[in-house]
Design an enzyme around this catalytic site. Sequence first.
Site, PDB file in Angstrom:
ATOM      1  CG  ASP A   1      10.620 -16.134  -6.364  1.00 44.34           C
ATOM      2  OD1 ASP A   1      11.809 -15.549  -6.856  1.00 44.34           O
ATOM      3  OD2 ASP A   1      10.209 -17.153  -5.660  1.00 44.34           O
TER       4      ASP A   1
ATOM      5  CE1 TYR B   1      11.176 -24.939  -3.355  1.00 53.80           C
ATOM      6  CE2 TYR B   1      12.896 -23.806  -4.433  1.00 53.80           C
ATOM      7  CZ  TYR B   1      12.476 -24.436  -3.512  1.00 53.80           C
ATOM      8  OH  TYR B   1      13.195 -24.913  -2.411  1.00 53.80           O
TER       9      TYR B   1
ATOM     10  CE  LYS C   1      18.108 -20.583  -7.640  1.00 52.54           C
ATOM     11  NZ  LYS C   1      16.709 -20.868  -7.686  1.00 52.54           N
TER      12      LYS C   1
HETATM   13  C1  LIG Z   1      15.781 -21.093  -6.249  1.00 52.02           C
HETATM   14  C2  LIG Z   1      14.595 -20.220  -6.041  1.00 52.02           C
HETATM   15  C3  LIG Z   1      14.092 -19.955  -4.801  1.00 52.02           C
HETATM   16  C4  LIG Z   1      14.809 -20.370  -3.406  1.00 52.02           C
HETATM   17  O1  LIG Z   1      16.315 -19.780  -3.566  1.00 52.02           O
HETATM   18  P1  LIG Z   1      17.176 -20.559  -2.560  1.00 52.02           P
HETATM   19  O2  LIG Z   1      18.461 -19.633  -2.467  1.00 52.02           O
HETATM   20  O3  LIG Z   1      17.418 -21.947  -2.942  1.00 52.02           O
HETATM   21  O4  LIG Z   1      16.590 -20.732  -1.033  1.00 52.02           O
HETATM   22  C5  LIG Z   1      12.945 -19.167  -4.548  1.00 52.02           C
HETATM   23  N1  LIG Z   1      12.372 -18.755  -5.661  1.00 52.02           N
HETATM   24  C6  LIG Z   1      12.845 -19.259  -6.902  1.00 52.02           C
HETATM   25  C7  LIG Z   1      12.062 -18.775  -8.194  1.00 52.02           C
HETATM   26  C8  LIG Z   1      14.100 -20.042  -7.132  1.00 52.02           C
HETATM   27  O5  LIG Z   1      14.117 -20.446  -8.284  1.00 52.02           O
END
Ligand SMILES: *Cc1c(COP(=O)(O)O)cnc(C)c1O
Length: 423
Positions: A235, A140, A263
Amino acid sequence: MNQTLFAQARELFPGGVNSPVRAFGAVGGTPRFITRAEGAHVWDADGVRRIDYVSSWGAIILGHADPGVVDVVRSAASLGTSYGAPTPAEIALAERIRAAIPSVERMRFTSSGTEAAMSAVRLARAHTGRTKILKFAGCYHGHIDALLTAAGSGVATMGLPGSAGVSPEATRDTLVAPYNDLGAVNELFDRYGDELAAVLVEPVAANMGLVLPAPGFLELLREQASAHEALLVFDEVITGFRVAPGGAQERYGVIPDLTCLGKVIGGGLPVGAFGGRADIMAQVAPDGPMYQAGTLSGNPLAMVAGAATLGRLTDRSVFDRLEQQTARLATGLAEAIDASPHAGRASVATLASLLTLFWTPQPPTSFAEAQAGDDEAFARFFHGLLDRGISLPPSPYEAWFVTLAHGEDEIEATLAAAGQALA
Ligand SMILES: *Cc1c(COP(=O)(O)O)cnc(C)c1O
């Protein structure tokens, strides 16, 4: 009270929530409306206290309402909540990030991980002059049109939109391979390597439940990306400052060209960042032609919360402690499964302060394997724990996030509840 609030919320928000998984769709029942959190605990609108493993989906690593973080946010707020101008606070946070993740030579802050991933893709396309992106099923990267592609089965799948409202054109240049499938990666590079702007991957996948990279997987991505002059984008929105101070790239020794963060780096306030090699980042406006911007980017409250959080994580013993507590929880859960009627039907995957209890005999290595889990058993287990004062992420495809505030008492209480629920 939770039911009353849910009824009110459903009149205001689709599904009664502002992000879909919060609605308990995968587990049924009424979502608990949270009114307060401290340390490892959250309190719902009925005043019921629970041990929390959602941890704001990983944004919280020190524990809720950490006094150090609350103090700096309070002080910063009294100096103004947003200016729309550069601040010393953003330099302080960026320096901490670069010190921990040296591949991030230059960076830009955004307000979310979604924006960070979206900008990294645009940047990779701007830098290479190519359009195709390779991503992996079950990874994701936020709700970006081009990356919301369903996981097709088979070796090499052209991305199909995974959401209504995403045009086929938006995902036409997105290739999807199964996670950890080295053969599929080689095949896709043979066929499309010279058209690829970027390979985008969660170096440790944590959005299909926790799925670790197979030996050689990340190394192969690095090798193939370099050979074909495509950019490797990690990511690390979850893994950054979570699986090691320097993220998965430090832990596995594979260095990407660009990194997405979010995060943990916001300490519970809205922050994302993308960054990497200085020559690539020189494409970003105003230095270069790739436009990217944000009214609240580098927000002073978020910057100080992030810097206070990362400041506590520079000490390696902090990570050791987090890892020991999580290992204890993971081992205890595996023992509880073995001792229960479900022996052989569930398994535990763990790394650093992440873990997932899968309803599969073995921890999965791909999204297809994760999807073979028993979702009904998960829903029963989830409610069994919720009723016993433990709040898990309300979906079988999520990681549990352990924080520094999860001490011996909380781990033991969780194991006791899990043992009862499993029985
Ligand atoms: C949570 C997440 C996102 C998106 O971040 P948001 O702050 O919710 O837009 C992108 N990549 C990964 C791996 C994530 O866990």
